[in-house]
Write a protein that holds these residues in place. Structure first.
Motif, PDB file in Angstrom:
ATOM      1  N   MET A   1       0.933  -1.594  -0.239  1.00 40.19           N
ATOM      2  CA  MET A   1       0.436  -0.056   0.556  1.00 40.19           C
ATOM      3  C   MET A   1       1.135   1.051  -0.393  1.00 40.19           C
ATOM      4  SD  MET A   1      -3.749  -0.710   2.645  1.00 40.19           S
ATOM      5  CE  MET A   1      -4.196  -2.015   1.773  1.00 40.19           C
ATOM      6  N   GLY A   2       1.386   1.590  -0.974  1.00 41.19           N
ATOM      7  CA  GLY A   2       1.940   2.841  -1.160  1.00 41.19           C
ATOM      8  C   GLY A   2       2.143   3.917  -1.190  1.00 41.19           C
ATOM      9  N   HIS A   3       1.825   4.409   0.574  1.00 45.52           N
ATOM     10  CA  HIS A   3       0.681   5.776   0.347  1.00 45.52           C
ATOM     11  C   HIS A   3       1.510   6.400  -0.432  1.00 45.52           C
ATOM     12  CE1 HIS A   3      -3.192   3.979   2.669  1.00 45.52           C
ATOM     13  NE2 HIS A   3      -2.510   3.226   2.757  1.00 45.52           N
ATOM     14  N   GLY A   4       1.108   7.964  -1.037  1.00 45.48           N
ATOM     15  CA  GLY A   4       1.812   9.347  -0.835  1.00 45.48           C
ATOM     16  C   GLY A   4       3.487   9.079  -1.768  1.00 45.48           C
ATOM     17  N   VAL A   5       3.043   8.284  -3.256  1.00 45.80           N
ATOM     18  CA  VAL A   5       4.164   7.488  -3.584  1.00 45.80           C
ATOM     19  C   VAL A   5       3.706   8.183  -4.884  1.00 45.80           C
ATOM     20  CG1 VAL A   5       5.890   5.890  -5.178  1.00 45.80           C
ATOM     21  CG2 VAL A   5       4.657   5.593  -2.652  1.00 45.80           C
ATOM     22  N   PRO A   6       4.199   8.996  -5.293  1.00 43.51           N
ATOM     23  CA  PRO A   6       4.493  10.041  -6.337  1.00 43.51           C
ATOM     24  C   PRO A   6       4.344   8.790  -7.967  1.00 43.51           C
ATOM     25  CG  PRO A   6       6.444  10.457  -6.198  1.00 43.51           C
ATOM     26  CD  PRO A   6       6.266   9.729  -5.071  1.00 43.51           C
ATOM     27  N   THR A   7       3.685  10.020  -8.865  1.00 41.95           N
ATOM     28  CA  THR A   7       4.338   9.598 -10.506  1.00 41.95           C
ATOM     29  C   THR A   7       4.967  10.225 -10.865  1.00 41.95           C
ATOM     30  OG1 THR A   7       1.646   8.547 -10.015  1.00 41.95           O
ATOM     31  CG2 THR A   7       2.806   8.803 -12.502  1.00 41.95           C
ATOM     32  N   MET A   8       6.172   9.112 -11.682  1.00 44.87           N
ATOM     33  CA  MET A   8       7.140   9.844 -11.730  1.00 44.87           C
ATOM     34  C   MET A   8       7.268   9.244 -13.222  1.00 44.87           C
ATOM     35  SD  MET A   8       8.390  10.487  -9.470  1.00 44.87           S
ATOM     36  CE  MET A   8      10.268  11.037  -9.535  1.00 44.87           C
ATOM     37  N   ILE A   9       6.515   8.536 -14.359  1.00 45.71           N
ATOM     38  CA  ILE A   9       6.660   8.662 -15.518  1.00 45.71           C
ATOM     39  C   ILE A   9       6.820  10.049 -16.354  1.00 45.71           C
ATOM     40  CG2 ILE A   9       5.289   7.793 -17.316  1.00 45.71           C
ATOM     41  CD1 ILE A   9       3.260   6.166 -15.676  1.00 45.71           C
ATOM     42  N   GLY A  10       8.815   9.248 -16.926  1.00 42.36           N
ATOM     43  CA  GLY A  10       8.442  10.422 -17.986  1.00 42.36           C
ATOM     44  C   GLY A  10       9.429  11.718 -17.107  1.00 42.36           C
ATOM     45  N   VAL A  11       9.439  11.856 -15.782  1.00 36.82           N
ATOM     46  CA  VAL A  11      10.530  12.141 -15.089  1.00 36.82           C
ATOM     47  C   VAL A  11      11.925  11.642 -15.303  1.00 36.82           C
ATOM     48  CG1 VAL A  11      11.378  13.093 -13.104  1.00 36.82           C
ATOM     49  CG2 VAL A  11       8.874  12.742 -13.517  1.00 36.82           C
ATOM     50  N   ASP A  12      13.452  12.622 -15.517  1.00 40.26           N
ATOM     51  CA  ASP A  12      14.241  12.105 -16.035  1.00 40.26           C
ATOM     52  C   ASP A  12      14.734  11.830 -14.200  1.00 40.26           C
ATOM     53  OD1 ASP A  12      17.461  11.009 -16.278  1.00 40.26           O
ATOM     54  OD2 ASP A  12      17.532  13.285 -17.589  1.00 40.26           O
ATOM     55  N   GLN A  13      15.423  10.429 -13.710  1.00 44.55           N
ATOM     56  CA  GLN A  13      15.671  10.568 -12.423  1.00 44.55           C
ATOM     57  C   GLN A  13      17.287  10.324 -12.282  1.00 44.55           C
ATOM     58  OE1 GLN A  13      13.271   8.859 -10.099  1.00 44.55           O
ATOM     59  NE2 GLN A  13      11.931   7.628 -12.061  1.00 44.55           N
ATOM     60  N   SER A  14      17.891  10.269 -13.476  1.00 42.54           N
ATOM     61  CA  SER A  14      19.905   9.738 -13.417  1.00 42.54           C
ATOM     62  C   SER A  14      19.983  10.033 -12.653  1.00 42.54           C
ATOM     63  CB  SER A  14      19.501   9.950 -15.457  1.00 42.54           C
ATOM     64  OG  SER A  14      20.072  10.913 -15.653  1.00 42.54           O
ATOM     65  N   GLY A  15      20.182  11.580 -13.277  1.00 39.61           N
ATOM     66  CA  GLY A  15      21.343  12.702 -11.974  1.00 39.61           C
ATOM     67  C   GLY A  15      20.796  12.598 -10.186  1.00 39.61           C
TER      68      GLY A  15
ATOM     69  N   ALA B   1      18.860  10.000  -9.580  1.00 41.33           N
ATOM     70  CA  ALA B   1      18.975   8.626  -8.720  1.00 41.33           C
ATOM     71  C   ALA B   1      21.043   8.625  -7.674  1.00 41.33           C
ATOM     72  CB  ALA B   1      19.241   7.953  -9.597  1.00 41.33           C
ATOM     73  N   ALA B   2      21.882   9.366  -8.791  1.00 46.73           N
ATOM     74  CA  ALA B   2      22.992   8.984  -8.949  1.00 46.73           C
ATOM     75  C   ALA B   2      23.268   9.948  -6.952  1.00 46.73           C
ATOM     76  CB  ALA B   2      24.162   9.496  -9.787  1.00 46.73           C
ATOM     77  N   ARG B   3      23.084  11.076  -6.597  1.00 47.88           N
ATOM     78  CA  ARG B   3      23.205  11.722  -5.360  1.00 47.88           C
ATOM     79  C   ARG B   3      22.551  10.962  -4.570  1.00 47.88           C
ATOM     80  NH1 ARG B   3      21.925  16.050  -9.354  1.00 47.88           N
ATOM     81  NH2 ARG B   3      20.275  16.719  -8.168  1.00 47.88           N
ATOM     82  N   ILE B   4      21.583  10.189  -4.142  1.00 51.43           N
ATOM     83  CA  ILE B   4      20.479   9.477  -3.438  1.00 51.43           C
ATOM     84  C   ILE B   4      21.867   8.338  -3.124  1.00 51.43           C
ATOM     85  CG2 ILE B   4      18.632   8.756  -2.738  1.00 51.43           C
ATOM     86  CD1 ILE B   4      17.042  10.304  -4.586  1.00 51.43           C
ATOM     87  N   ALA B   5      21.964   7.423  -4.302  1.00 43.44           N
ATOM     88  CA  ALA B   5      22.799   6.771  -3.856  1.00 43.44           C
ATOM     89  C   ALA B   5      24.001   6.574  -3.206  1.00 43.44           C
ATOM     90  CB  ALA B   5      23.167   6.069  -5.389  1.00 43.44           C
ATOM     91  N   LYS B   6      24.799   8.111  -3.294  1.00 41.70           N
ATOM     92  CA  LYS B   6      25.491   8.095  -1.750  1.00 41.70           C
ATOM     93  C   LYS B   6      25.181   8.705  -0.827  1.00 41.70           C
ATOM     94  CE  LYS B   6      28.216  11.497  -5.728  1.00 41.70           C
ATOM     95  NZ  LYS B   6      28.470  12.604  -5.865  1.00 41.70           N
ATOM     96  N   LEU B   7      23.990   8.173  -0.569  1.00 45.59           N
ATOM     97  CA  LEU B   7      23.400   8.423   0.960  1.00 45.59           C
ATOM     98  C   LEU B   7      22.747   6.837   1.559  1.00 45.59           C
ATOM     99  CD1 LEU B   7      21.216  11.790   0.703  1.00 45.59           C
ATOM    100  CD2 LEU B   7      23.912  11.162   2.227  1.00 45.59           C
ATOM    101  N   ILE B   8      22.364   6.583   0.090  1.00 43.25           N
ATOM    102  CA  ILE B   8      21.292   5.617   0.033  1.00 43.25           C
ATOM    103  C   ILE B   8      22.358   4.432  -0.886  1.00 43.25           C
ATOM    104  CG2 ILE B   8      19.059   4.358   0.265  1.00 43.25           C
ATOM    105  CD1 ILE B   8      17.832   6.833   0.655  1.00 43.25           C
TER     106      ILE B   8
END
Length: 205
Positions: free
Chosen positions: A84-98, A100-107
């Protein structure tokens, strides 16, 4: 599992802390009862979805006239997906590459997902204890991407009374399943002229 043309009664009780609009595919049903008792026949109403509030019960009934595999699920999109993913945004069409790389340094195990809108079939990720997979397995047309508050009513002809063994997936009649058209585009439709031709005096009205 239901025998075709049998009368079916389903009782749904909501013990959660939010409402659930329960929706049935393939059939119309009648709301025949609540947690206050059976609804008088003159007060019953036809539905395909019944919104069940916190602490409520609804009894629905229908004649299983249509053979097939019919979804029965909560109509809140995030309730058909464990967990039940409450509050999960719709990310279709969003370029997350940059990002994602920054978040991966923390997680370190972070993985961006959902930007293509494609199937999640084949993805394997560790799950918390007591959590079912988001995927519900594979069906006759590929991955079943619904879980959580989602089930299937399987209606079959010629089932023996009291036989609740899984009959397998429904085999749709030839020509009744949608498919991707890979041919050329159809010709444009013929349009009538925007204005009717003028008539000569004394001809027409």
């Amino acid at each position: 599992m239901v025998r075709q043309n049998d009368r079916v009664r389903i009782r749904v009780g909501n013990l959660t802390m939010t409402n659930h609009p329960i929706h049935l595919h393939g059939h119309e049903f009648t709301v025949t009862g609540t947690d206050g008792g059976w609804t008088p026949p003159a007060a019953r109403w036809p539905e395909v979805s019944a919104d069940i509030a916190v602490g409520q019960m609804r009894a629905i009934e229908f004649d299983a006239t249509e053979e097939g595999d019919w979804a029965l699920h909560c109509h809140k999109a995030h309730h058909t997906m464990n967990a039940m993913g409450h509050g999960v945004p719709t990310m279709i069409g969003v370029d997350q590459s940059g990002l994602a790389a920054r978040i991966a340094k923390l997680i370190p195990d972070y993985m961006a997902m959902g930007d293509k809108g494609g199937s999640m079939d084949g993805m394997e990720m560790p799950l918390p204890e007591n959590t079912l997979p988001m995927m519900a397995g594979n069906g006759p047309y590929g991955a079943i991407e619904m879980g959580g508050m989602f089930s299937t009513v399987k209606v079959r002809k010629n089932l023996a009374r009291g036989d609740y063994r899984d009959p397998g997936w429904y085999r749709a009649p030839a020509g009744s399943v949608a498919y991707e058209w890979k041919g050329g585009a159809p010709p444009p439709p013929h349009h009538a002229p925007d204005h009717a031709p003028a008539t000569k005096p004394g001809h027409g009205h």
